[in-house]
Scaffold this motif. Sequence first.
Motif, PDB file in Angstrom:
ATOM      1  N   LEU A  40      37.867   0.154 -13.599  1.00 47.69           N
ATOM      2  CA  LEU A  40      36.357   0.174 -14.021  1.00 47.69           C
ATOM      3  C   LEU A  40      35.563  -0.915 -13.359  1.00 47.69           C
ATOM      4  CD1 LEU A  40      36.924   0.644 -17.888  1.00 47.69           C
ATOM      5  CD2 LEU A  40      36.220   2.419 -16.228  1.00 47.69           C
ATOM      6  N   ALA A  41      36.239  -1.940 -12.625  1.00 50.02           N
ATOM      7  CA  ALA A  41      35.716  -3.107 -12.103  1.00 50.02           C
ATOM      8  C   ALA A  41      34.918  -2.656 -10.912  1.00 50.02           C
ATOM      9  CB  ALA A  41      36.480  -4.135 -11.988  1.00 50.02           C
ATOM     10  N   LYS A  42      33.987  -3.537 -10.397  1.00 50.40           N
ATOM     11  CA  LYS A  42      33.486  -3.210  -9.283  1.00 50.40           C
ATOM     12  C   LYS A  42      34.381  -3.950  -8.052  1.00 50.40           C
ATOM     13  CE  LYS A  42      28.599  -3.920 -10.821  1.00 50.40           C
ATOM     14  NZ  LYS A  42      27.279  -4.748 -10.705  1.00 50.40           N
ATOM     15  N   PRO A  43      34.149  -3.562  -6.642  1.00 50.69           N
ATOM     16  CA  PRO A  43      35.125  -4.170  -5.802  1.00 50.69           C
ATOM     17  C   PRO A  43      34.955  -5.718  -5.621  1.00 50.69           C
ATOM     18  CG  PRO A  43      34.036  -2.244  -4.849  1.00 50.69           C
ATOM     19  CD  PRO A  43      33.381  -2.441  -6.060  1.00 50.69           C
ATOM     20  N   GLU A  44      33.899  -6.192  -5.854  1.00 52.03           N
ATOM     21  CA  GLU A  44      33.722  -7.401  -5.808  1.00 52.03           C
ATOM     22  C   GLU A  44      34.521  -8.300  -6.845  1.00 52.03           C
ATOM     23  OE1 GLU A  44      30.469  -5.573  -3.799  1.00 52.03           O
ATOM     24  OE2 GLU A  44      31.080  -5.557  -6.081  1.00 52.03           O
ATOM     25  N   ASP A  45      34.552  -7.715  -8.101  1.00 57.08           N
ATOM     26  CA  ASP A  45      35.489  -8.272  -9.189  1.00 57.08           C
ATOM     27  C   ASP A  45      36.828  -8.000  -8.896  1.00 57.08           C
ATOM     28  OD1 ASP A  45      32.955  -9.066 -10.598  1.00 57.08           O
ATOM     29  OD2 ASP A  45      33.078  -7.043 -11.500  1.00 57.08           O
ATOM     30  N   VAL A  46      37.313  -6.925  -8.324  1.00 55.87           N
ATOM     31  CA  VAL A  46      38.684  -6.859  -7.932  1.00 55.87           C
ATOM     32  C   VAL A  46      39.138  -7.856  -6.618  1.00 55.87           C
ATOM     33  CG1 VAL A  46      40.191  -5.235  -6.925  1.00 55.87           C
ATOM     34  CG2 VAL A  46      38.718  -4.351  -8.365  1.00 55.87           C
ATOM     35  N   TRP A  47      38.241  -8.159  -5.844  1.00 60.30           N
ATOM     36  CA  TRP A  47      38.755  -9.009  -4.907  1.00 60.30           C
ATOM     37  C   TRP A  47      38.662 -10.417  -5.397  1.00 60.30           C
ATOM     38  CZ3 TRP A  47      39.604  -9.089   0.281  1.00 60.30           C
ATOM     39  CH2 TRP A  47      39.296 -10.155   1.010  1.00 60.30           C
ATOM     40  N   LYS A  48      37.674 -10.741  -6.542  1.00 63.78           N
ATOM     41  CA  LYS A  48      37.817 -12.158  -6.951  1.00 63.78           C
ATOM     42  C   LYS A  48      39.259 -12.355  -7.697  1.00 63.78           C
ATOM     43  CE  LYS A  48      35.577 -15.208 -10.155  1.00 63.78           C
ATOM     44  NZ  LYS A  48      34.212 -15.228 -11.084  1.00 63.78           N
ATOM     45  N   ARG A  49      39.633 -11.137  -8.631  1.00 65.26           N
ATOM     46  CA  ARG A  49      41.044 -11.249  -9.257  1.00 65.26           C
ATOM     47  C   ARG A  49      42.176 -11.326  -8.353  1.00 65.26           C
ATOM     48  NH1 ARG A  49      43.849 -11.850 -13.850  1.00 65.26           N
ATOM     49  NH2 ARG A  49      45.510 -10.219 -14.253  1.00 65.26           N
ATOM     50  N   LEU A  50      41.974 -10.507  -7.109  1.00 61.95           N
ATOM     51  CA  LEU A  50      42.984 -10.618  -6.129  1.00 61.95           C
ATOM     52  C   LEU A  50      43.412 -11.926  -5.506  1.00 61.95           C
ATOM     53  CD1 LEU A  50      45.070  -8.958  -4.017  1.00 61.95           C
ATOM     54  CD2 LEU A  50      43.021  -8.750  -2.544  1.00 61.95           C
ATOM     55  N   LEU A  51      42.428 -12.842  -5.265  1.00 61.62           N
ATOM     56  CA  LEU A  51      42.517 -14.028  -4.759  1.00 61.62           C
ATOM     57  C   LEU A  51      42.852 -15.307  -5.673  1.00 61.62           C
ATOM     58  CD1 LEU A  51      39.363 -14.130  -2.282  1.00 61.62           C
ATOM     59  CD2 LEU A  51      41.683 -13.026  -1.955  1.00 61.62           C
ATOM     60  N   ALA A  52      43.258 -14.776  -6.787  1.00 62.06           N
ATOM     61  CA  ALA A  52      43.727 -15.505  -7.796  1.00 62.06           C
ATOM     62  C   ALA A  52      45.253 -15.227  -8.263  1.00 62.06           C
ATOM     63  CB  ALA A  52      43.032 -15.797  -9.088  1.00 62.06           C
ATOM     64  N   PRO A  53      46.134 -15.359  -7.252  1.00 56.15           N
ATOM     65  CA  PRO A  53      47.499 -14.657  -7.732  1.00 56.15           C
ATOM     66  C   PRO A  53      48.382 -15.470  -8.785  1.00 56.15           C
ATOM     67  CG  PRO A  53      47.507 -15.799  -5.579  1.00 56.15           C
ATOM     68  CD  PRO A  53      46.048 -15.602  -5.946  1.00 56.15           C
ATOM     69  N   LYS A  54      47.919 -16.786  -8.809  1.00 57.53           N
ATOM     70  CA  LYS A  54      48.557 -17.522  -9.962  1.00 57.53           C
ATOM     71  C   LYS A  54      48.188 -16.941 -11.684  1.00 57.53           C
ATOM     72  CE  LYS A  54      44.720 -20.914 -10.581  1.00 57.53           C
ATOM     73  NZ  LYS A  54      44.516 -21.025 -12.160  1.00 57.53           N
ATOM     74  N   ASP A  55      47.129 -16.063 -11.628  1.00 54.01           N
ATOM     75  CA  ASP A  55      46.556 -15.505 -12.683  1.00 54.01           C
ATOM     76  C   ASP A  55      47.368 -14.178 -13.089  1.00 54.01           C
ATOM     77  OD1 ASP A  55      45.030 -17.779 -13.226  1.00 54.01           O
ATOM     78  OD2 ASP A  55      43.298 -16.734 -12.384  1.00 54.01           O
ATOM     79  N   TRP A  56      47.809 -13.666 -12.084  1.00 55.51           N
ATOM     80  CA  TRP A  56      48.562 -12.159 -12.307  1.00 55.51           C
ATOM     81  C   TRP A  56      49.904 -12.072 -11.702  1.00 55.51           C
ATOM     82  CZ3 TRP A  56      49.572  -9.843  -7.608  1.00 55.51           C
ATOM     83  CH2 TRP A  56      48.646 -10.227  -6.579  1.00 55.51           C
ATOM     84  N   TRP A  57      50.579 -12.887 -10.662  1.00 59.88           N
ATOM     85  CA  TRP A  57      51.684 -12.667 -10.303  1.00 59.88           C
ATOM     86  C   TRP A  57      52.800 -13.144 -11.226  1.00 59.88           C
ATOM     87  CZ3 TRP A  57      52.777 -10.516  -5.411  1.00 59.88           C
ATOM     88  CH2 TRP A  57      54.040 -10.541  -5.027  1.00 59.88           C
ATOM     89  N   ASN A  58      53.714 -12.383 -11.383  1.00 59.78           N
ATOM     90  CA  ASN A  58      54.953 -12.926 -12.630  1.00 59.78           C
ATOM     91  C   ASN A  58      55.526 -13.905 -12.007  1.00 59.78           C
ATOM     92  OD1 ASN A  58      56.964 -12.898 -14.399  1.00 59.78           O
ATOM     93  ND2 ASN A  58      57.138 -10.859 -14.443  1.00 59.78           N
ATOM     94  N   PRO A  59      55.883 -15.280 -12.631  1.00 65.75           N
ATOM     95  CA  PRO A  59      56.470 -16.295 -12.437  1.00 65.75           C
ATOM     96  C   PRO A  59      57.852 -15.944 -12.227  1.00 65.75           C
ATOM     97  CG  PRO A  59      55.131 -16.650 -14.520  1.00 65.75           C
ATOM     98  CD  PRO A  59      55.230 -15.184 -14.182  1.00 65.75           C
ATOM     99  N   SER A  60      58.442 -14.831 -12.660  1.00 67.55           N
ATOM    100  CA  SER A  60      59.880 -14.608 -12.691  1.00 67.55           C
ATOM    101  C   SER A  60      60.107 -14.078 -11.210  1.00 67.55           C
ATOM    102  CB  SER A  60      60.398 -13.168 -13.541  1.00 67.55           C
ATOM    103  OG  SER A  60      60.073 -13.636 -14.902  1.00 67.55           O
ATOM    104  N   HIS A  61      59.072 -13.939 -10.472  1.00 63.04           N
ATOM    105  CA  HIS A  61      59.473 -13.596  -8.874  1.00 63.04           C
ATOM    106  C   HIS A  61      58.757 -14.631  -8.296  1.00 63.04           C
ATOM    107  CE1 HIS A  61      61.028  -9.722 -10.313  1.00 63.04           C
ATOM    108  NE2 HIS A  61      60.009  -9.344 -11.086  1.00 63.04           N
ATOM    109  N   SER A  62      59.060 -15.854  -8.489  1.00 66.49           N
ATOM    110  CA  SER A  62      58.550 -16.910  -7.722  1.00 66.49           C
ATOM    111  C   SER A  62      59.715 -17.879  -7.331  1.00 66.49           C
ATOM    112  CB  SER A  62      57.338 -17.764  -8.464  1.00 66.49           C
ATOM    113  OG  SER A  62      58.225 -18.468  -9.475  1.00 66.49           O
ATOM    114  N   TRP A  63      59.686 -18.868  -6.383  1.00 57.63           N
ATOM    115  CA  TRP A  63      60.677 -19.537  -5.784  1.00 57.63           C
ATOM    116  C   TRP A  63      60.692 -20.801  -6.629  1.00 57.63           C
ATOM    117  CZ3 TRP A  63      63.942 -17.644  -2.218  1.00 57.63           C
ATOM    118  CH2 TRP A  63      63.786 -16.592  -1.548  1.00 57.63           C
ATOM    119  N   SER A  64      59.420 -21.236  -7.398  1.00 62.27           N
ATOM    120  CA  SER A  64      59.576 -22.298  -8.036  1.00 62.27           C
ATOM    121  C   SER A  64      59.728 -22.175  -9.504  1.00 62.27           C
ATOM    122  CB  SER A  64      58.252 -23.149  -7.732  1.00 62.27           C
ATOM    123  OG  SER A  64      57.169 -22.334  -8.289  1.00 62.27           O
TER     124      SER A  64
END
Length: 254
Positions: A40-64
């Motif tokens: 439902l979001a605008k492309p600009e809002d999707v882009w903003k969300r994409l550029l903040a991976p710390k907010d959506w990437w699962n920590p279980s799939h990180s190296w740290s």
Amino acid sequence: MIKTIASAITMMALFATPAAAEVKTMTEQGFSTLHAADVLAKPEDVWKRLLAPKDWWNPSHSWSGSTEGFYIDPQAGGCFCELFQEKDKDGKIVTKGSVEHMRVIFAQPAKVLRMRGSLGPLQAEAVTGTLTVAMEPLKSGAGTRVSFSYVVGGYMRFKTADIGPAVDAVLREQFDRMIKPLGKVVGNESGDAPDTDKKKEAKPDVEPPVKTETESLEKRTGLDEVVEAIEPEPKVGKPEAVEPDTGETAEQPE
């Protein structure tokens, strides 16, 4: 921190359930995956969300073990990286290392972010992966078509039949986590990625020339039939009988 390839692939395999396996293509040399949805979001809002991976990437799939140090620098040559951060004795956050997940090779805000890199256990192999994140406004104006397309190829010590579904499952999870707060468009999800290489047809500046009757006929029937229609071949009938010339003069009646 993930310390070995074995532990990394085990972690990824935890999510490799049959329902999550959506690998699009697979050979012994590589595989590709695709996840797409209408949000439902605008492309600009999707882009903003994409550029903040710390907010959506699962920590279980990180190296740290944490995504606090995740970031994406959205320009060619920019890094999708992870910082290994710890608190010192004074409680101050300090960086103790870093890892590059992917490198940005194409960035067009609110349209396309393409990155190259081998995720997770693939990093230790002689393979390369290209992730294209595409955003395109829906024709209805109700939101955005967004997709993750990941293509992997090269030499690796894993069997593609094993690693392909595992990688696909992990990317599916990250994709779902990224779009979750954006809201899905109900009943309008096709699973296709936006066509980032689509070229729009240019309209002619002048009126097209009027086609002649011959050109129109050629288009309908083909060149051979046009020629036949315009210059029909003469019909060949049975020849009339001709008496042979013997050289003798016929006698004239008296």
